[in-house]
Design a protein around this motif. Structure first.
Motif, mmCIF file in Angstrom:
data_model
loop_
_atom_site.group_PDB
_atom_site.id
_atom_site.type_symbol
_atom_site.label_atom_id
_atom_site.label_comp_id
_atom_site.label_asym_id
_atom_site.label_seq_id
_atom_site.Cartn_x
_atom_site.Cartn_y
_atom_site.Cartn_z
ATOM 1 N N ASN A 166 43.489 78.862 125.599
ATOM 2 C CA ASN A 166 43.781 77.730 126.495
ATOM 3 C C ASN A 166 45.160 77.180 126.139
ATOM 4 O O ASN A 166 45.433 76.867 124.973
ATOM 5 N N ASP A 167 45.998 77.004 127.103
ATOM 6 C CA ASP A 167 47.400 76.652 126.852
ATOM 7 C C ASP A 167 47.642 75.150 126.726
ATOM 8 O O ASP A 167 48.781 74.705 126.779
ATOM 9 N N ALA A 168 46.567 74.363 126.547
ATOM 10 C CA ALA A 168 46.724 72.909 126.582
ATOM 11 C C ALA A 168 46.772 72.258 125.202
ATOM 12 O O ALA A 168 46.923 71.039 125.092
ATOM 13 N N TYR A 169 46.672 73.052 124.123
ATOM 14 C CA TYR A 169 46.551 72.471 122.780
ATOM 15 C C TYR A 169 47.915 72.173 122.151
ATOM 16 O O TYR A 169 48.829 73.002 122.192
ATOM 17 N N CYS A 170 48.000 70.999 121.535
ATOM 18 C CA CYS A 170 49.204 70.655 120.776
ATOM 19 C C CYS A 170 49.021 70.914 119.295
ATOM 20 O O CYS A 170 50.000 71.163 118.582
ATOM 21 N N ALA A 171 47.771 70.831 118.795
ATOM 22 C CA ALA A 171 47.573 70.873 117.348
ATOM 23 C C ALA A 171 46.220 71.454 116.970
ATOM 24 O O ALA A 171 45.229 71.320 117.696
ATOM 25 N N VAL A 172 46.211 72.060 115.793
ATOM 26 C CA VAL A 172 44.985 72.376 115.060
ATOM 27 C C VAL A 172 45.055 71.566 113.778
ATOM 28 O O VAL A 172 46.045 71.643 113.046
ATOM 29 N N ILE A 173 44.034 70.746 113.516
ATOM 30 C CA ILE A 173 44.004 69.932 112.301
ATOM 31 C C ILE A 173 42.823 70.370 111.448
ATOM 32 O O ILE A 173 41.702 70.502 111.954
ATOM 33 N N ILE A 174 43.084 70.625 110.172
ATOM 34 C CA ILE A 174 42.065 71.196 109.311
ATOM 35 C C ILE A 174 42.206 70.676 107.882
ATOM 36 O O ILE A 174 43.317 70.504 107.379
ATOM 37 N N GLU A 175 41.080 70.401 107.250
ATOM 38 C CA GLU A 175 41.035 70.073 105.821
ATOM 39 C C GLU A 175 40.870 71.376 105.042
ATOM 40 O O GLU A 175 39.963 72.158 105.322
ATOM 41 N N ALA A 176 41.707 71.592 104.047
ATOM 42 C CA ALA A 176 41.574 72.793 103.222
ATOM 43 C C ALA A 176 40.269 72.758 102.425
ATOM 44 O O ALA A 176 39.692 73.807 102.129
ATOM 45 N N ILE A 177 39.829 71.578 102.063
ATOM 46 C CA ILE A 177 38.489 71.358 101.519
ATOM 47 C C ILE A 177 37.963 70.109 102.222
ATOM 48 O O ILE A 177 38.585 69.046 102.129
ATOM 49 N N GLN A 178 36.875 70.209 102.923
ATOM 50 C CA GLN A 178 36.349 69.042 103.627
ATOM 51 C C GLN A 178 35.859 68.002 102.621
ATOM 52 O O GLN A 178 35.196 68.339 101.649
ATOM 53 N N GLY A 179 36.220 66.744 102.855
ATOM 54 C CA GLY A 179 35.826 65.673 101.958
ATOM 55 C C GLY A 179 34.484 65.091 102.333
ATOM 56 O O GLY A 179 33.429 65.509 101.842
ATOM 57 N N VAL A 180 34.491 64.132 103.235
ATOM 58 C CA VAL A 180 33.276 63.462 103.679
ATOM 59 C C VAL A 180 32.262 64.464 104.226
ATOM 60 O O VAL A 180 31.053 64.322 104.055
#
Length: 375
Positions: A166-180
């Motif tokens: 899908n051509d609508a994405y500006c970002a992928v945001i990811i935690e290298a280790i999930q906290g909460v």
């Protein structure tokens, strides 16, 4: 006036702290193995940290970003050297949520698009786009839900490849280790896959290092375990050892312009002094190496307790998973054993997020207490 009642509180009132020891208003001593959500990175009231802030306070506490502040440049230089991220620029703000807001905003400016990919059990903050990218509907108000976010399972290659077409994405945001979320991690193969796909599709890859950064994982940033280079890195928590400070590292390929980002309090003189003190202590006391070594020691000790079904995380960002919910165990640890620990969205996970200068003896005391609490 009374306080707006949004926090369930333990009946403990800390009034003094040093290292990982905390004393309450009754003179009782506790050991802090949680650091206020991984904030206390170099120990409570570290003498160098206190000295740095006091000296700065004697000179000047604050002025806005409309004037020269050499401390900001000094901090950027030191942070680049220690982290190995010298080809990034620093923008300072006040918190992890604000860091992620600015990261997402930069991604949208850069691409001219607005949709975001985030991951199941993610936590990126409680404000605007950051909370929209957080996988917790109970804290996501209708006004935040206007932001379009696609949540994908970690390590699902097929789902990611399908979504990113899908051509609508500006970002992928990811935690290298999930906290909460409970200390789940992307595999190296998955992290490298999404980094490659983001480059191919001109999508900004944001590494949320708010909790996992500043040496906690045994490397300066947790994404460095995977051999990738994010476009933007968000930082906060351990950055100021308790002083409210955050920021983003923006790759030098992004072009700044006046007014693009801004903040009143971000990067103030006291915040810079606190942040510089943390970096100086991390370097002087070899605390990143200590986090790596003690993480391995912690795992060894955990393997001796049959009730622990799994150890999750890296370095001193660790979770102990049981086959039961840990709420009562956590309460026993603080009330009976006088030790602070943390919980997670995964109700079977006890989180261990101490200052990075703890010792093997501290870990021994923790496991002795844990064994008693499990009886």
């Amino acid at each position: 006036m009374k306080l707006f009642d949004v926090y369930p509180l333990y009946d403990v009132t800390p009034v003094k702290a040093k290292g990982i020891e905390v004393w309450d208003d009754k003179g009782e001593k506790y050991m802090d193995f949680y650091g206020g959500h991984a904030v206390i990175s170099i120990g409570h009231t570290h003498p160098h940290y206190v000295k740095r802030i006091k000296e700065q306070l004697d000179n000047m506490a604050f002025y806005s970003n409309s004037v020269q502040n050499p401390l900001q440049q000094e901090l950027a230089q030191k942070l680049g050297e220690l982290s190995g991220c010298e080809d990034y620029d620093l923008f300072m703000c006040n918190s992890g949520a604000e860091a992620n807001e600015n990261a997402l905003k930069m991604a949208s400016f850069h691409t001219g698009k607005s949709k975001v990919i985030a991951f199941t059990n993610s936590f990126h903050g409680r404000t605007s786009a950051a909370v929209a990218a957080t996988d917790n509907p109970s804290i996501n108000a209708p006004i935040n839900k206007q932001q379009e976010v696609t949540f994908l399972a970690l390590n699902d290659f097929d789902a990611f490849e399908k979504a990113i077409e899908n051509d609508a994405y500006c970002a992928v945001i990811i935690e290298a280790i999930q906290g909460v979320g409970g200390l789940d991690e992307p595999t190296t193969e998955f992290f490298q896959f999404i980094a490659k796909k983001c480059k191919e599709h001109n999508i900004v890859l944001i590494a949320d290092e708010v909790q996992s950064g500043y040496g906690r994982s045994g490397k300066f940033f947790a994404f460095q375990h995977h051999g990738i280079d994010p476009d933007i890195i968000s930082i906060a928590k351990g950055m100021g050892n308790g002083f409210p400070v955050g920021g983003i590292l923006i790759h030098e390929s992004f072009t700044p312009s006046y007014g693009l980002l801004g903040t009143t309090f971000g990067g103030n003189h006291l915040a810079c002094a606190a942040s510089l003190a943390v970096l100086e202590v991390l370097e002087e006391e070899n605390l990143i190496e200590n986090a790596s070594e003690l993480g391995a020691y912690f795992r060894k000790k955990a393997s001796e307790i049959p009730e622990i079904k799994k150890v999750k995380g890296k370095g001193l960002m660790i979770g102990l998973e049981f086959d039961f919910e840990i709420a009562s165990l956590r309460k026993k640890m603080i009330v009976e054993q006088h030790m602070f620990t943390g919980s997670a969205k995964n109700k079977n996970l006890l989180r261990f997020l101490p200052a990075l200068n703890i010792t093997k003896n501290d870990i021994d005391l923790f496991f002795e207490a844990l064994k008693k609490a499990l009886q």
